[in-house]
Structure formats: structure tokens, C-alpha cells
Design an enzyme around this catalytic site. Structure first.
Site: not given
Length: 320
Positions: A195, A289
Site C-alpha cells: 500500500k 503495516h
């Protein structure tokens, strides 16, 4: 209003310019994914289209400063009437707040109403990992040997699922790995783009490397070095939907619940590592993350599993 209608809704020149500049800022400086940018643009246009009907005139930047909390609540209420869930509403509100902050930073006006409206509550659901034996089984191509599919397809699916469970990858990360980066021939790690276009290197187990090598040896299509190594039945890039369907078949064969999705293998990777004493910070890096709090959700999963085992086995627990 439909998504198509929202995207085609005409905007005033000043709003159109501000919207375009904001999206460029999010893409280049904040490095948000193209999918997130599309969602933010659609959500913002949808809100502006709602305002045109709600207030009786197309909104201009000067008019956004006059918005009230009641205007925002009316928009959220209208979306709920279309059976839009709280999670989607929270995303829409987050995008609108980002746009409002951008307008203030670029001195295009203030829109204080966006910060005063409380978003809907979201019930956070914990990840649902697979049992260890089931997670291993779905990566075994022999489990689907009786299906009327070419062997290379079965090996391909097993290789993708092995990457999801063995490396904790998102499905999009696995399917975007180019042929030149295939972790085979002694290469014990793979670099993936996660991401926000953030790159990370993830260790690859020998079993995963073998699964990928077996697939590549059987794949009937040419695999250019810079193109994705996983191919569909007709030779194009493999669709995530095909992997989801493969997992659906495996659910039926193994008697697994509907929560056993490709993404559940990523949850299983993290939870099983934690169960074996894995370091939370290291697992955060492996998963990509941005925040440790996201990874900490897996500690709750593991704690819940341990408490269930405690209640089932401990003599004092059974006496409660």
C-alpha cells in the site's frame, strides 16, 4: 446517485481545479494507492452532487466555507438510505475531511463543518485465521488433483496461495510480482510493492520457492521478465477473482467456513507466527503495516484462541 453519475457530474472551474490538485498531492506526496484515489474522487464528487440538489445550486469553493454540520449529516443520512454501510461512510467522511484540510492549507477557504461531525461507529471484527493444518492443506496442489483443470493451473493456484500463507502477502502484492523477481533458484526473499507504493523485502520459505518453480516449469505461456509471473488461462495477468474461486473450491473440499478467504491466509501467517513466539515488530515489517496498532489486532486473535483452549482444558476453568 450512482458512481458513474457522480464521476460525470459537472463541477465549477475552481472546485475542479482544487479537486485535481488535491488528488495529485495525495498521489505524489502522500503516496496513496490509485484505488484509494479513485474512491476519494468518487466520494467527493458524490458529496458535491448531493450539495447541488440539497442547496439548489452547484457548489463553488466559496460556498463550501458556509457548510454546516447539518449539511454533512443530511449527506450521511442520504447515503444510509441507499444501504451504504458504516465502514464506507467513514471512508467517505475521511476523504471529505482530507479535502477540507487541503483547501485550508492552500488558502482556498475554511470548511470547519467537516471536523465537527462525528463519524458512524464501526464494529471492529477480528481476523479469522485458519487452523495450521487447513492453511497447509490449501497450498497443496494434490488436493485438487481430481478437478478437470490443466496441471499448470492447479500448480499456479497452489503457488499463489503458498505466497499468501508462507509470506503473508496481500493478493495484489503476490499477483504483481514480475517474472524476473521470482524467488527461485536459491533466491530466499522477494520484494513486493504494498500500500502507498511502499516496497518491502519478505523472506521466502523453500517450500514456497518450490511451489513457484513447479508452476513456472509448467506454465505454457511466455513470461516476459518485467510482466507478472502469474498468468490466467488465456495468458493474461491472473485476476484476483480466479484465486478467490480456487479458495472457494478448497473451502468446500476441506469443510472450511466462508471466512476462509485468500486474505485469511495473510491473517493466518501473522497469527501462527505470533503463536510460535514471533516478535510483533518483525511481523509488522513482514506484513507491511504502517502502524503497529494494526498488527496488534493479531495479538487479540491469539489471546482469544488461547483463552478458548484454556476454557476447554483447564480443570479450574471447567469448574467455573
Amino acid at each position: 446517485m450512482s458512481n458513474v453519475a457522480a464521476l460525470s457530474f459537472p463541477l465549477s472551474p475552481d472546485v475542479q481545479a482544487a479537486l485535481a490538485e488535491w488528488l495529485r498531492h495525495l498521489g505524489s506526496e502522500r503516496r496513496l494507492s490509485p484505488r484509494t484515489l479513485v474512491a476519494y474522487e468518487r466520494d467527493t464528487r458524490q458529496f458535491l452532487a448531493f450539495l447541488a440538489t440539497h442547496r439548489g445550486e452547484p457548489p463553488a469553493l466559496a460556498g463550501l466555507a458556509d457548510l454546516t454540520p447539518a449539511d454533512l449529516r443530511a449527506f450521511l443520512s442520504e447515503r444510509r438510505q441507499h444501504e451504504i454501510g458504516n465502514r464506507t461512510l467513514m471512508r467517505q467522511l475521511a476523504g471529505l475531511r482530507s479535502f477540507a484540510r487541503f483547501l485550508e492549507r492552500t488558502e482556498r477557504g475554511e470548511a470547519a463543518a467537516f471536523t465537527t461531525v462525528r463519524g458512524p461507529r464501526i464494529t471492529r471484527t477480528l481476523p479469522k485465521p485458519l487452523p495450521v493444518n487447513a492453511a497447509r492443506a490449501v497450498t497443496d496442489a494434490d488436493l485438487r488433483a481430481g478437478e478437470d483443470k490443466p496441471q499448470w493451473v492447479l500448480m499456479r493456484d497452489a503457488a499463489v496461495l503458498s505466497l499468501l500463507y508462507g509470506c503473508g502477502l496481500r493478493i495484489g502484492e503476490a499477483l504483481s510480482i514480475p517474472r524476473k523477481d521470482a524467488p527461485i533458484d536459491g533466491r530466499d526473499s522477494v520484494t513486493v510493492v504494498g500500500k502507498g507504493n511502499k516496497m518491502r523485502s519478505v523472506p521466502v520459505l523453500p517450500q514456497v520457492s518450490r511451489a513457484i518453480a513447479d508452476y513456472l516449469a509448467l506454465c505454457p505461456y511466455p513470461l516476459p521478465p518485467d510482466e507478472p509471473m502469474f498468468r490466467g488461462a488465456k495468458g493474461g495477468p491472473l485476476s484476483p477473482r480466479i484465486v478467490q474461486l480456487a479458495m472457494q473450491t478448497l473451502r468446500g473440499a476441506l469443510g472450511l467456513p466462508a471466512s476462509a478467504t485468500p486474505h485469511a491466509l495473510r491473517h493466518s501467517f501473522a497469527t501462527h507466527l505470533l503463536g510460535r513466539g514471533g516478535d510483533l515488530r518483525a511481523i509488522q515489517e513482514l506484513l507491511g503495516h504502517a502502524s503497529l496498532s494494526t498488527t496488534q489486532g493479531y495479538t487479540k486473535v491469539d489471546a482469544a484462541r488461547l483463552m478458548a483452549a484454556f476454557d476447554a482444558a483447564h480443570p479450574r476453568a471447567r469448574a467455573r
